[in-house]
Design an enzyme around this catalytic site. Structure first.
Site: not given
Ligand code: RI2
Length: 313
Positions: A17-19, A60, A124, A193, A203-204, A229
């Site tokens: 996870r994380g964009a 996603r 988040c 995101d 974002n979250k 992004k």
């Molecule tokens: P980075 C995450 O989404 C959060 O919304 C977070 O703020 C965003 O991605 C960016 O994350 P999720 O995968 O790319 O938890 O900066 O739904 O790590």
């Protein structure tokens, strides 16, 4: 095929996870998948790659980093499968390296906006936002962080773990305490995101509430977002789809069955209008949200023309 499906499932279930991470994972999977399957000819290779690209993108819907990463790799060229494979490998490795460098660079640029003694609120778990806090701390500034839990998936626990391991003093709060603590903070730093052409940030879920509370209290909001992004498609009028996740992230199916008139709504993201954002910190500079259009046009290498090119998700 098995590994491709496993990677897709890991992204869908948020094991990855994380964009930024899902973008890098998708690029790596396309590279590895291309290296694994035997292709009869270039047409067969293209067909299989298209299938993989579409499967990964479907996991996603909100994080634009995912289709942007896939699109970056799908620009491969080659007269035969061997050439195409080499091109896929090069593009995927380039994307991954650039992405890792971007997170580092955002840390360097963003840390300049953090002052010694600042208390920062974050929501988040964003590696780009954490990179800013880590760099500020590493450069000798004493910072304090207030991190939200970020229900329902509790990514705040990842944030406090990362900050703790860096030696940064952190408080964990429930999401509903954001406004209560706003008076104690100097700055908000969150991730993204997706960023639209008009500078809105997706974002979250809860991000827009944090930004609204910060706006009311006249506290600056910085969004940490790599250029991949930013969403080229929003320039063509498309909206970013907000992912609705399963109800069991909020309440168990068993408990829910006890009610006859209750449904669960579980959007994973929300939209923060640009009025509530002071700065978007990218790897090519810290910009006001109004400049999002420039980033899309100048820095997303595949630009507008590519949106209508041969491969389109
Ligand atoms: P980075 C995450 O989404 C959060 O919304 C977070 O703020 C965003 O991605 C960016 O994350 P999720 O995968 O790319 O938890 O900066 O739904 O790590």
């Amino acid at each position: 095929m098995k590994q491709l499906k496993e990677t897709a499932e890991k992204i869908k279930s948020m094991e990855i996870r994380g964009a930024g991470r899902i973008a890098r994972a998708a690029a790596a999977e396309l590279r590895d998948y291309a290296g694994r399957f035997p292709a009869r000819d270039i047409a067969d290779f293209n067909k299989k790659m298209k299938y993989a690209a579409e499967l990964l993108i479907s996991t996603r819907p909100t994080a634009v980093s995912l289709p942007n990463a896939v699109r970056a790799v799908m620009r491969y060229v080659g007269e035969n499968p061997e050439e195409a494979k080499a091109s896929v490998r090069k593009l995927a490795d380039e994307f991954i390296t650039n992405s890792e460098n971007a997170v580092r660079k955002i840390g360097e640029i963003g840390a300049r906006r953090v002052r010694d003694g600042d208390t920062i609120m974050t929501h988040c778990n964003s590696s780009a936002a954490v990179s800013i806090m880590a760099e500020a701390h590493a450069s000798g500034k004493k910072i304090n962080v207030i991190a939200t839990e970020s229900r329902p998936r509790m990514q705040g626990h990842l944030t406090i773990k990362q900050l703790d391991s860096l030696g940064i003093e952190t408080s964990l709060i429930v999401d509903s305490a954001v406004r209560y603590f706003m008076k104690d903070i100097d700055l908000v730093i969150m991730g993204a995101d997706a960023v639209t052409a008009n500078g809105s940030v997706i974002n979250k879920i809860g991000t827009s509430q944090v930004a609204l509370a910060a706006h009311e209290a006249r506290k600056n909001v910085i969004i940490a977002a790599e250029t991949y992004k930013f969403s080229p498609r929003t320039l063509l009028g498309e909206l970013v789809e907000i992912e609705e996740r399963d109800s069991d992230e909020v309440i168990s199916k068993e408990k829910l069955r006890e009610f006859s008139k209750v449904i669960v709504k579980n959007p994973a993201f929300d939209i923060t209008p640009r009025e509530y954002i002071d700065l978007i910190c990218t790897e090519v500079g810290a910009i006001p949200p109004e400049m999002a259009y420039i980033i899309i046009k100048e820095y997303l290498g595949w630009g507008l023309g590519e949106i209508n090119s041969n491969w389109k998700s």
